[in-house]
Design a protein around this motif. Structure first.
Motif, PDB file in Angstrom:
ATOM      1  N   SER A 219       0.833  -1.210   0.000  1.00 53.89           N
ATOM      2  CA  SER A 219       0.000   0.000   0.000  1.00 53.89           C
ATOM      3  C   SER A 219       0.860   1.249   0.000  1.00 53.89           C
ATOM      4  CB  SER A 219      -0.913   0.001   1.233  1.00 53.89           C
ATOM      5  OG  SER A 219      -1.743  -1.125   1.242  1.00 53.89           O
ATOM      6  N   LEU A 220       1.968   1.223   0.762  1.00 52.64           N
ATOM      7  CA  LEU A 220       2.854   2.388   0.796  1.00 52.64           C
ATOM      8  C   LEU A 220       3.459   2.657  -0.576  1.00 52.64           C
ATOM      9  CD1 LEU A 220       4.684   1.863   4.212  1.00 52.64           C
ATOM     10  CD2 LEU A 220       2.994   3.602   3.644  1.00 52.64           C
ATOM     11  N   GLY A 221       3.637   1.566  -1.357  1.00 53.74           N
ATOM     12  CA  GLY A 221       4.162   1.745  -2.711  1.00 53.74           C
ATOM     13  C   GLY A 221       3.268   2.616  -3.571  1.00 53.74           C
ATOM     14  N   GLY A 222       1.977   2.608  -3.261  1.00 58.13           N
ATOM     15  CA  GLY A 222       1.050   3.417  -4.050  1.00 58.13           C
ATOM     16  C   GLY A 222       0.520   4.611  -3.295  1.00 58.13           C
ATOM     17  N   ILE A 223       1.241   5.024  -2.233  1.00 56.27           N
ATOM     18  CA  ILE A 223       0.721   6.102  -1.393  1.00 56.27           C
ATOM     19  C   ILE A 223       0.678   7.436  -2.133  1.00 56.27           C
ATOM     20  CG2 ILE A 223       2.902   6.913  -0.372  1.00 56.27           C
ATOM     21  CD1 ILE A 223       1.371   6.967   2.334  1.00 56.27           C
ATOM     22  N   MET A 224       1.464   7.567  -3.193  1.00 57.36           N
ATOM     23  CA  MET A 224       1.429   8.799  -3.979  1.00 57.36           C
ATOM     24  C   MET A 224       0.481   8.668  -5.173  1.00 57.36           C
ATOM     25  SD  MET A 224       3.251  11.081  -2.514  1.00 57.36           S
ATOM     26  CE  MET A 224       3.658  12.315  -3.745  1.00 57.36           C
ATOM     27  N   ASN A 225      -0.162   7.489  -5.296  1.00 57.69           N
ATOM     28  CA  ASN A 225      -1.144   7.302  -6.360  1.00 57.69           C
ATOM     29  C   ASN A 225      -2.539   7.384  -5.760  1.00 57.69           C
ATOM     30  OD1 ASN A 225       0.921   6.767  -8.233  1.00 57.69           O
ATOM     31  ND2 ASN A 225       0.965   4.620  -7.598  1.00 57.69           N
ATOM     32  N   GLY A 226      -3.335   8.312  -6.226  1.00 56.22           N
ATOM     33  CA  GLY A 226      -4.698   8.375  -5.741  1.00 56.22           C
ATOM     34  C   GLY A 226      -5.587   7.452  -6.567  1.00 56.22           C
ATOM     35  N   ASN A 227      -6.782   7.232  -6.103  1.00 55.50           N
ATOM     36  CA  ASN A 227      -7.763   6.478  -6.871  1.00 55.50           C
ATOM     37  C   ASN A 227      -8.411   7.470  -7.831  1.00 55.50           C
ATOM     38  OD1 ASN A 227      -9.865   4.960  -7.865  1.00 55.50           O
ATOM     39  ND2 ASN A 227     -10.384   4.069  -5.887  1.00 55.50           N
ATOM     40  N   PHE A 228      -7.746   7.678  -8.995  1.00 57.45           N
ATOM     41  CA  PHE A 228      -8.174   8.729  -9.922  1.00 57.45           C
ATOM     42  C   PHE A 228      -9.643   8.596 -10.320  1.00 57.45           C
ATOM     43  CE2 PHE A 228      -8.989   9.920 -14.325  1.00 57.45           C
ATOM     44  CZ  PHE A 228      -8.767  11.291 -14.257  1.00 57.45           C
ATOM     45  N   GLY A 229     -10.048   7.377 -10.671  1.00 59.99           N
ATOM     46  CA  GLY A 229     -11.417   7.173 -11.132  1.00 59.99           C
ATOM     47  C   GLY A 229     -12.435   7.589 -10.089  1.00 59.99           C
ATOM     48  N   LEU A 230     -12.162   7.226  -8.852  1.00 54.70           N
ATOM     49  CA  LEU A 230     -13.088   7.557  -7.772  1.00 54.70           C
ATOM     50  C   LEU A 230     -13.165   9.071  -7.567  1.00 54.70           C
ATOM     51  CD1 LEU A 230     -14.861   6.605  -5.380  1.00 54.70           C
ATOM     52  CD2 LEU A 230     -12.787   6.638  -3.992  1.00 54.70           C
ATOM     53  N   PHE A 231     -12.012   9.725  -7.473  1.00 53.98           N
ATOM     54  CA  PHE A 231     -11.987  11.173  -7.233  1.00 53.98           C
ATOM     55  C   PHE A 231     -12.643  11.926  -8.392  1.00 53.98           C
ATOM     56  CE2 PHE A 231      -9.448  12.223  -3.463  1.00 53.98           C
ATOM     57  CZ  PHE A 231      -9.011  10.966  -3.099  1.00 53.98           C
ATOM     58  N   TRP A 232     -12.304  11.529  -9.602  1.00 54.90           N
ATOM     59  CA  TRP A 232     -12.799  12.275 -10.760  1.00 54.90           C
ATOM     60  C   TRP A 232     -14.305  12.103 -10.928  1.00 54.90           C
ATOM     61  CZ3 TRP A 232     -10.540  16.040 -13.227  1.00 54.90           C
ATOM     62  CH2 TRP A 232     -11.092  16.499 -14.426  1.00 54.90           C
ATOM     63  N   ASN A 233     -14.817  10.891 -10.691  1.00 56.81           N
ATOM     64  CA  ASN A 233     -16.243  10.662 -10.855  1.00 56.81           C
ATOM     65  C   ASN A 233     -17.070  11.225  -9.706  1.00 56.81           C
ATOM     66  OD1 ASN A 233     -16.868   8.933 -13.361  1.00 56.81           O
ATOM     67  ND2 ASN A 233     -15.064   7.935 -12.489  1.00 56.81           N
ATOM     68  N   LEU A 234     -16.465  11.372  -8.542  1.00 54.94           N
ATOM     69  CA  LEU A 234     -17.200  11.962  -7.420  1.00 54.94           C
ATOM     70  C   LEU A 234     -17.187  13.486  -7.481  1.00 54.94           C
ATOM     71  CD1 LEU A 234     -16.235   9.811  -4.291  1.00 54.94           C
ATOM     72  CD2 LEU A 234     -18.459   9.973  -5.390  1.00 54.94           C
ATOM     73  N   VAL A 235     -16.037  14.047  -7.804  1.00 54.77           N
ATOM     74  CA  VAL A 235     -15.851  15.498  -7.708  1.00 54.77           C
ATOM     75  C   VAL A 235     -15.788  16.173  -9.068  1.00 54.77           C
ATOM     76  CG1 VAL A 235     -14.354  17.285  -6.801  1.00 54.77           C
ATOM     77  CG2 VAL A 235     -14.654  15.180  -5.521  1.00 54.77           C
ATOM     78  N   GLY A 236     -15.165  15.492 -10.040  1.00 52.57           N
ATOM     79  CA  GLY A 236     -15.019  16.073 -11.366  1.00 52.57           C
ATOM     80  C   GLY A 236     -14.086  17.272 -11.352  1.00 52.57           C
TER      81      GLY A 236
END
Length: 297
Positions: A219-236
């Motif tokens: 999980s720490l390996g991806g700590i700088m990667n956000g869940n783009f799909g989730l953020f973009w579809n929720l907030v745009g």
């Protein structure tokens, strides 16, 4: 030897995938050090050194994006693992097989729901004019809330949605780890008079420690990667919420799509990769110092 050749042959698709999509694009990071233009190409564009990174530092965006990305991921990792372990232990204690299978299926289902659909559901629940939440508030005599204009509300919403989608799937790993625990240890603890909580605390939780550490390092390996799909579809592309919802990946996507700003977006992406790499190496070094058997390498 024949067996090894067969294994190598089976690995070829994975090797080709990583070569094509992970290593072949690497020369593109040179864009981060240039004033890129289409006519001169990647290696013909003027070299500007660290000027693109300097621009990021002076703009003040880098700190905001780093803070949001890390805080969201820390919340996802900490709360996610706690819930996953708790659910796996509770399911293990359930003796009714049908209830256990149905519960696993119900908790597993949100993982397969598209984030696009999740965004639509959230909009129909939270929008100001026709959202179900505001309809309920109005019916009970309250004033409707402008959630899509309230930046402070979204960290809680995004974390809850992420946990709802991922907890059931993640608990399967811990449930499988519990199934692998020597039943003799649990039975011996029961014979010695240990209660259910004592069995969990002194037998099950210590046995889950290696699994937890390995998953934590991944999980720490991806700590700088956000869940783009989730953020973009929720907030745009809602600028009113950027203070609490803008992460590195959404910022990079916005720079490329709306501004055609390849240089700055590549600089942000390179910074994201190097920062994430440093975090993984540091965490792995700490784990190795504590117990080298739990380290990745």
């Amino acid at each position: 030897m024949i067996q090894n050749r067969m294994l190598l042959f089976m690995c070829l698709p994975a090797i080709a995938f990583f070569l094509l999509f992970s290593y072949a694009p690497l020369p593109g990071i040179w864009i981060a050090f240039t004033n890129f233009n289409y006519n001169d190409g990647i290696f013909g564009s003027p070299f500007v050194g660290l000027k693109n990174f300097e621009f990021l530092l002076k703009s003040g965006q880098l700190w905001l994006l780093t803070r949001n990305t890390i805080l969201y991921n820390v919340a996802f990792i900490v709360l996610g693992n706690i819930l996953q372990i708790a659910i796996a232990i509770m399911l293990n204690e359930v003796r009714l097989k049908y209830f256990k299978k149905i519960s696993q299926g119900v908790m597993f289902l949100p993982y397969f729901i598209s984030v696009v659909l999740v965004g639509v559901i959230a909009f129909n629940l939270l929008n100001y004019d026709t959202g179900a939440l505001n309809a309920l508030i109005v019916q009970t005599g309250g004033d409707p809330v402008k959630i899509y204009s309230t930046a402070g509300a979204w960290p809680l919403i995004i974390i809850l949605v992420q946990l709802w989608q991922s907890t059931g799937y993640g608990s399967i790993v811990y449930f499988a780890a519990i199934m692998g625990i020597d039943k003799g240890l649990i039975e011996a603890a029961s014979i010695d008079g240990a209660s259910a909580w004592q069995r969990i605390r002194h037998v099950i939780l210590p046995s889950l420690k290696p699994t937890f550490i390995i998953l934590l390092l991944f999980s720490l390996g991806g700590i700088m990667n956000g869940n783009f799909g989730l953020f973009w579809n929720l907030v745009g592309n809602n600028a009113a919420l950027f203070a609490t919802t803008d992460i590195i990946e959404t910022a990079v996507y916005r720079m490329v799509m709306s501004q055609n700003n390849f240089t700055t977006s590549t600089a942000v992406g390179l910074y994201q990769s190097l920062f994430g790499f440093a975090i993984v190496m540091t965490a792995n070094w700490i784990v190795r110092r504590m117990n080298k058997d739990y380290a990745l390498f």
